[in-house]
Design an enzyme around this catalytic site. Structure first.
Site, short mmCIF file in Angstrom:
data_model
loop_
_atom_site.label_atom_id
_atom_site.label_comp_id
_atom_site.label_asym_id
_atom_site.label_seq_id
_atom_site.Cartn_x
_atom_site.Cartn_y
_atom_site.Cartn_z
N THR A 214 0.84 -1.19 0.00
CA THR A 214 0.00 0.00 0.00
C THR A 214 0.88 1.25 0.00
O THR A 214 1.99 1.21 0.53
CB THR A 214 -0.82 -0.06 1.31
OG1 THR A 214 -1.69 -1.17 1.22
CG2 THR A 214 -1.61 1.19 1.58
N ARG B 103 -14.44 -7.74 0.05
CA ARG B 103 -13.63 -7.38 1.23
C ARG B 103 -13.31 -5.86 1.18
O ARG B 103 -13.04 -5.29 0.13
CB ARG B 103 -12.34 -8.18 1.20
CG ARG B 103 -11.42 -7.98 2.40
CD ARG B 103 -10.17 -7.23 2.02
NE ARG B 103 -9.25 -7.12 3.14
CZ ARG B 103 -8.18 -6.34 3.12
NH1 ARG B 103 -7.90 -5.64 2.06
NH2 ARG B 103 -7.40 -6.26 4.17
N VAL B 104 -13.38 -5.24 2.34
CA VAL B 104 -13.18 -3.80 2.43
C VAL B 104 -11.83 -3.50 3.08
O VAL B 104 -11.49 -4.07 4.11
CB VAL B 104 -14.34 -3.16 3.23
CG1 VAL B 104 -14.05 -1.73 3.58
CG2 VAL B 104 -15.64 -3.26 2.41
N SER B 105 -11.07 -2.60 2.45
CA SER B 105 -9.73 -2.28 2.93
C SER B 105 -9.73 -1.13 3.94
O SER B 105 -10.48 -0.16 3.79
CB SER B 105 -8.85 -1.90 1.74
OG SER B 105 -7.64 -1.36 2.19
N ASP B 106 -8.82 -1.21 4.89
CA ASP B 106 -8.62 -0.11 5.86
C ASP B 106 -8.18 1.19 5.19
O ASP B 106 -8.35 2.27 5.74
CB ASP B 106 -7.53 -0.50 6.85
CG ASP B 106 -6.19 -0.62 6.14
OD1 ASP B 106 -6.00 -1.61 5.40
OD2 ASP B 106 -5.36 0.29 6.27
N THR C 134 -0.25 1.26 6.71
CA THR C 134 -0.05 0.18 5.76
C THR C 134 0.05 -1.11 6.56
O THR C 134 0.25 -1.08 7.77
CB THR C 134 1.23 0.42 4.91
OG1 THR C 134 1.53 -0.78 4.19
CG2 THR C 134 2.43 0.78 5.76
N GLY C 135 -0.09 -2.26 5.86
CA GLY C 135 -0.05 -3.53 6.58
C GLY C 135 -1.35 -4.28 6.37
O GLY C 135 -2.11 -4.00 5.42
N GLY D 147 -4.94 -5.06 6.56
CA GLY D 147 -6.09 -4.19 6.78
C GLY D 147 -6.92 -4.56 7.99
O GLY D 147 -7.34 -3.67 8.75
N1 GLY Z 1 -3.66 -2.19 4.14
C1 GLY Z 1 -4.17 -2.57 2.89
C2 GLY Z 1 -5.14 -3.65 2.96
O1 GLY Z 1 -5.03 -4.57 3.77
O2 GLY Z 1 -6.06 -3.63 2.19
#
Ligand code: GLY
Length: 281
Positions: free
Chosen positions: A152, A180-183, A201-202, A204
């Site tokens: 990311t 699926r929804v990203s952070d 980042t990392g 989600g």
């Molecule tokens: N941090 C990005 C994701 O997991 O979608």
């Protein structure tokens, strides 16, 4: 005082990719910092994240990871610390710069759009069809390799007028379930107000569980220094064995970053104005 920090994701960096990632971060940081000198923090983070999205070496825009069905669905968000407005697109398809679509939603009463509706909105705003899938990511998907170590992207800036902003963009985890929804498109992964701004980042799900970006910013607004807020928050992240990285700036121009992953790629200037980049060359 203009201050900028960018990241290219948390995780591992392949040894053979280290030099190119270093060069890409250097090029993008220098270009974006120059841009920040004559633009607002919001404009600068959009600019920096657009450049990161255009580089095939990061997991955002061009070079995004593919979901279970082999499609790239991208998520991005923008938060203006001055107005404290958050806008985002989730699982948008076939556009070059998801962060620029998120920017178009800043003034909208419906400021977070998902899926086909986000894509349709981008067409209304004149964003042309663009296929962000690179041969490298297609190959990874065909071979069902779960993780290419690219991450990311994000940028946090403080402009000359003392305003902060944060922007984050991602192609997601790779091989994720559809829907699926990203952070990266939530205040958990990207948050800013007048006191601090943070991009994460990392993994989600880990970032959402910690609500990390909004947690760090809230700690600063409640009186903690940015450094202490990062330290306390990452102590919690590590205690939970979560895989996360984050970058941040406060209204005084202090820069902080931390990660619980093996590495995180980033670029910023230290107090003496030296450009610090990881991976180093
Ligand atoms: N941090 C990005 C994701 O997991 O979608």
């Amino acid at each position: 005082m203009a201050v900028l920090i960018i990241h290219g994701g948390a995780g591992n960096v392949h040894t053979q990719d280290k030099e190119i990632i270093h060069q890409e971060l250097k090029r993008i940081y220098e270009d974006s910092f120059l841009y920040l000198k004559n633009h607002s923090a919001v404009e600068a983070v959009i600019y920096a994240v657009s450049l990161l999205e255009d580089s095939p070496y990061f997991n955002a825009g061009t070079g995004s990871k593919l979901q279970q069905d082999g499609k790239a669905r991208m998520s991005a968000s923008l938060m203006d610390g001055k107005t404290q407005r958050f806008s985002a697109v989730l699982n948008i398809e076939d556009v070059k710069n998801p962060i620029q679509v998120a920017a178009h939603l800043q003034e909208s009463t419906d400021s977070v759009l998902s899926g086909q509706f986000a894509t349709a909105f981008s067409r209304e705003k004149g964003f042309l069809f663009y296929d962000p899938i690179t041969p490298r990511q297609r190959e990874v998907w065909l071979q069902k390799k779960k993780s290419l170590p690219v991450g990311t992207v994000g940028a946090v800036a403080l402009d000359d007028k003392g305003h902060l902003a944060a922007a984050t963009s991602t192609g997601g985890k790779g091989f994720e379930k559809l829907g699926r929804v990203s952070d990266s498109a939530m205040p958990a992964g990207n948050y800013a107000n007048q006191k601090a701004a943070v991009s994460c980042t990392g993994i989600g799900e880990h970032i959402i569980n910690e609500s990390l970006a909004s947690r760090i910013v809230t700690r600063v607004i409640d009186g903690m220094t940015l450094e202490d807020a990062f330290q306390k928050s990452f102590k919690e992240v590590k205690a939970h064995q979560y895989q996360i990285g984050a970058i941040g700036i406060d209204s005084e121009g202090n820069v902080s970053f931390d990660y619980s992953t093996p590495t995180m790629s980033y670029a910023y200037q230290d107090l003496d104005g030296n450009l610090i980049i990881y991976p180093s060359s």
